[in-house]
Design an enzyme around this catalytic site. Structure first.
Site, mmCIF file in Angstrom:
data_model
loop_
_atom_site.group_PDB
_atom_site.id
_atom_site.type_symbol
_atom_site.label_atom_id
_atom_site.label_comp_id
_atom_site.label_asym_id
_atom_site.label_seq_id
_atom_site.Cartn_x
_atom_site.Cartn_y
_atom_site.Cartn_z
ATOM 1 N N HIS A 171 15.936 -19.838 -50.305
ATOM 2 C CA HIS A 171 14.803 -19.026 -49.842
ATOM 3 C C HIS A 171 15.225 -18.178 -48.636
ATOM 4 O O HIS A 171 14.926 -16.985 -48.563
ATOM 5 C CB HIS A 171 13.637 -19.913 -49.384
ATOM 6 C CG HIS A 171 12.955 -20.666 -50.465
ATOM 7 N ND1 HIS A 171 12.783 -22.036 -50.391
ATOM 8 C CD2 HIS A 171 12.372 -20.273 -51.617
ATOM 9 C CE1 HIS A 171 12.120 -22.436 -51.458
ATOM 10 N NE2 HIS A 171 11.873 -21.380 -52.233
ATOM 11 N N LYS B 184 -0.769 -29.198 -56.705
ATOM 12 C CA LYS B 184 0.485 -29.700 -56.149
ATOM 13 C C LYS B 184 0.227 -30.774 -55.103
ATOM 14 O O LYS B 184 -0.706 -30.682 -54.316
ATOM 15 C CB LYS B 184 1.278 -28.573 -55.477
ATOM 16 C CG LYS B 184 2.139 -27.782 -56.413
ATOM 17 C CD LYS B 184 3.091 -26.900 -55.618
ATOM 18 C CE LYS B 184 4.047 -26.196 -56.531
ATOM 19 N NZ LYS B 184 4.989 -25.376 -55.783
ATOM 20 N N ARG C 3 16.762 -17.047 -59.923
ATOM 21 C CA ARG C 3 17.960 -17.876 -60.061
ATOM 22 C C ARG C 3 18.539 -17.835 -61.464
ATOM 23 O O ARG C 3 19.715 -18.102 -61.647
ATOM 24 C CB ARG C 3 17.639 -19.334 -59.712
ATOM 25 C CG ARG C 3 17.220 -19.546 -58.274
ATOM 26 C CD ARG C 3 16.688 -20.930 -58.073
ATOM 27 N NE ARG C 3 15.471 -21.039 -58.884
ATOM 28 C CZ ARG C 3 14.811 -22.153 -59.112
ATOM 29 N NH1 ARG C 3 15.217 -23.269 -58.602
ATOM 30 N NH2 ARG C 3 13.730 -22.146 -59.854
ATOM 31 N N SER D 26 13.206 -26.069 -54.565
ATOM 32 C CA SER D 26 12.428 -26.971 -53.711
ATOM 33 C C SER D 26 12.079 -28.258 -54.449
ATOM 34 O O SER D 26 12.083 -29.329 -53.854
ATOM 35 C CB SER D 26 11.144 -26.292 -53.232
ATOM 36 O OG SER D 26 11.434 -25.285 -52.310
#
Length: 150
Positions: free
Chosen positions: A19, A43, A92, A129
């Site tokens: 990040h 979450k 990514r 993460s």
């Protein structure tokens, strides 16, 4: 002249070196970057919101162009509220691209927000993460994936 304001949204739970690399590489492109902690009620967070804000502020304390904020609701609505014209997203993999492309197209259809994709450096492309959280939760050493401020 209008300021080029970008929002870099995410949960940043925790913020990783991947990040940080994306945000630092975006700094020359914009007048202001707001690292925006979005709230997702589905979450379960490892780090409290205040701790994640502190991490981000500590990491970017020497960068006048970078600030941190928190929002609930649609990211495009937050962008409008802070006069941001751009979203920054890191990619990514091709799977990230397909996912982010769909969101970018939806955002374009409901707003004038332009999404800017920055491709992850190869040495960071395996870091997420979610994986870092799992390492931490299970007692592993995740320091190599985290900025020293975390």
């Amino acid at each position: 002249m209008n300021k080029r304001i970008a929002v870099c949204p995410g949960s940043f739970d925790p913020i990783t070196i991947g990040h940080v690399d994306i945000i630092k590489r975006a700094i020359p492109l914009f007048d202001q970057i707001i690292v925006a902690l979005g709230y997702n009620q589905q979450k379960k967070y490892l780090f409290e919101e205040s701790k994640r804000i502190q991490f981000i502020n500590d990491i970017f304390k020497k960068e006048d162009k970078v600030s941190c904020d928190v929002y609930k609701g649609l990211t495009v609505n937050f962008c409008k509220s802070v006069n941001a014209q751009f979203l920054i997203r890191g990619l990514r993999s091709s799977a990230d691209f397909e996912y982010e492309k769909g969101i970018a197209l939806l955002n374009q259809s409901i707003s004038e927000i332009e999404t800017i994709f920055l491709i992850s450096r190869p040495e960071y492309s395996h870091i997420s993460s979610s994986i870092v959280r799992e390492i931490i939760i299970n007692g592993g050493d995740a320091r190599q994936f985290l900025p020293e401020e975390v």
